[in-house]
Design a protein around this motif. Sequence first.
Motif, PDB file in Angstrom:
ATOM      1  N   LYS A   1       0.837  -1.082  -0.010  1.00 40.21           N
ATOM      2  CA  LYS A   1      -0.165   0.038   0.126  1.00 40.21           C
ATOM      3  C   LYS A   1       0.910   1.376   0.049  1.00 40.21           C
ATOM      4  O   LYS A   1       1.930   1.285   0.721  1.00 40.21           O
ATOM      5  CB  LYS A   1      -0.892  -0.074   1.253  1.00 40.21           C
ATOM      6  N   ILE A   2       0.588   2.356  -0.876  1.00 38.55           N
ATOM      7  CA  ILE A   2       1.308   3.362  -0.869  1.00 38.55           C
ATOM      8  C   ILE A   2       0.357   4.477  -0.424  1.00 38.55           C
ATOM      9  O   ILE A   2      -0.996   4.859  -0.950  1.00 38.55           O
ATOM     10  CB  ILE A   2       1.581   3.670  -2.406  1.00 38.55           C
ATOM     11  N   SER A   3       0.792   5.402   0.494  1.00 41.66           N
ATOM     12  CA  SER A   3       0.089   6.582   1.195  1.00 41.66           C
ATOM     13  C   SER A   3       0.838   7.745   1.110  1.00 41.66           C
ATOM     14  O   SER A   3       2.294   7.544   1.301  1.00 41.66           O
ATOM     15  CB  SER A   3      -0.482   6.127   2.572  1.00 41.66           C
ATOM     16  N   ALA A   4       0.218   8.964   1.287  1.00 44.48           N
ATOM     17  CA  ALA A   4       1.112  10.352   1.131  1.00 44.48           C
ATOM     18  C   ALA A   4       0.287  11.028   2.348  1.00 44.48           C
ATOM     19  O   ALA A   4      -0.733  11.390   2.556  1.00 44.48           O
ATOM     20  CB  ALA A   4       0.961  10.897  -0.020  1.00 44.48           C
ATOM     21  N   LEU A   5       0.929  11.434   3.203  1.00 46.34           N
ATOM     22  CA  LEU A   5       0.635  12.449   4.455  1.00 46.34           C
ATOM     23  C   LEU A   5       1.195  13.598   4.547  1.00 46.34           C
ATOM     24  O   LEU A   5       2.368  13.802   4.318  1.00 46.34           O
ATOM     25  CB  LEU A   5       0.857  11.653   5.805  1.00 46.34           C
TER      26      LEU A   5
ATOM     27  N   PRO B   1      -1.820   7.560  -9.544  1.00 48.60           N
ATOM     28  CA  PRO B   1      -2.418   6.158  -9.473  1.00 48.60           C
ATOM     29  C   PRO B   1      -1.526   5.317  -8.184  1.00 48.60           C
ATOM     30  O   PRO B   1      -0.317   5.355  -8.460  1.00 48.60           O
ATOM     31  CB  PRO B   1      -2.307   5.616 -10.716  1.00 48.60           C
ATOM     32  N   GLY B   2      -2.209   4.670  -7.561  1.00 46.85           N
ATOM     33  CA  GLY B   2      -1.790   3.712  -6.580  1.00 46.85           C
ATOM     34  C   GLY B   2      -1.539   4.388  -5.092  1.00 46.85           C
ATOM     35  O   GLY B   2      -1.058   3.727  -4.274  1.00 46.85           O
TER      36      GLY B   2
ATOM     37  N   ALA C   1       7.441   0.479  -6.538  1.00 46.47           N
ATOM     38  CA  ALA C   1       7.046  -0.676  -5.262  1.00 46.47           C
ATOM     39  C   ALA C   1       5.708  -1.591  -5.796  1.00 46.47           C
ATOM     40  O   ALA C   1       5.673  -2.645  -5.387  1.00 46.47           O
ATOM     41  CB  ALA C   1       6.237   0.162  -4.283  1.00 46.47           C
ATOM     42  N   LEU C   2       5.198  -1.089  -6.877  1.00 43.20           N
ATOM     43  CA  LEU C   2       3.905  -1.660  -7.561  1.00 43.20           C
ATOM     44  C   LEU C   2       4.348  -2.509  -8.492  1.00 43.20           C
ATOM     45  O   LEU C   2       3.627  -3.257  -9.242  1.00 43.20           O
ATOM     46  CB  LEU C   2       2.635  -0.758  -7.928  1.00 43.20           C
ATOM     47  N   ASP C   3       5.711  -2.327  -9.113  1.00 45.29           N
ATOM     48  CA  ASP C   3       6.148  -3.266 -10.285  1.00 45.29           C
ATOM     49  C   ASP C   3       5.287  -2.873 -11.302  1.00 45.29           C
ATOM     50  O   ASP C   3       4.793  -3.706 -12.141  1.00 45.29           O
ATOM     51  CB  ASP C   3       6.161  -4.881  -9.946  1.00 45.29           C
ATOM     52  N   ALA C   4       5.267  -1.681 -11.792  1.00 45.04           N
ATOM     53  CA  ALA C   4       4.212  -1.159 -12.643  1.00 45.04           C
ATOM     54  C   ALA C   4       4.832  -1.140 -14.223  1.00 45.04           C
ATOM     55  O   ALA C   4       4.092  -1.026 -15.200  1.00 45.04           O
ATOM     56  CB  ALA C   4       3.876   0.367 -12.532  1.00 45.04           C
TER      57      ALA C   4
END
Length: 266
Positions: A6-10, A29-30, A148-151
């Motif tokens: 999971k990827i988040s931005a704070l 995206p993501g 991270a998501l191997d996009a």
Amino acid sequence: MHTPIKISALPVGAFGRAVQAYLLAKGAPGVELLLDAWPTERETGATEDPAEEVLFILADWQEAGQEKLAKVLGRGQRDPNTFTVVVTLEPLGNGAATNGTLRGNREVAAAAADAMIVLPATGLPQANPAPATLQAIYKVITHLTDLALDAHKADVSIDFEDVKTVLRGTGYSFVGIGQASGADRAMEAATQAISYPFMRKEQLENSARVLLNIFSGPTTELEMEELTQITDLIQDACGDDCEVIFGHGLAEVLDQDIEVFLLATQ
């Protein structure tokens, strides 16, 4: 079975909110754009295998101050499943005062963050960052999210474990990005990356590790000679003692361009 990431931005302070608004407008995206809740405070459903999380904290030392960021970081615990990256601007000024502030900030961030990516400040009000600053941060977050998501389809693969190897516990990290097309696209893109406005020459020269990711479009894929040109130029720029971890992937949006992404850590 591969554990999902999971990827988040704070955001922290006006600068963080400005960056997050830019991410929302551009589309990331993501990436889950948080308001002000530390991930452990969010309500989540029980899962048999909790996801690994990458958390970007968007903060500015100038206006947010050490105290505010320390409070945010203090909410988090050293969760082994969360890799926390502070993305920030360096303080304005130079000499001992700036260096002392940076040292103090690193001590604060080290309490709960795994890494710190630092971009030079521009002198503009931090609630209204320069467009180039916002674009640079956007590039950093989307590049690392894609890893991270191997996009991307990769011939020579870099994964997020490589990112962690470069970032974790080694000091500040700096960013360089270049993109070019044409007969000399490899040298032009690599030269742009090492002379990127958000990476100073001495920062690359003093790096212990460099993550080098090269992207080409499906129309004109990267040739072996171009790969050698790029890797040789980057190694020469950062020195023989610097460990360079590189990979190559395809990005549909590039068409005939090459893009070079550097993450250098001191």
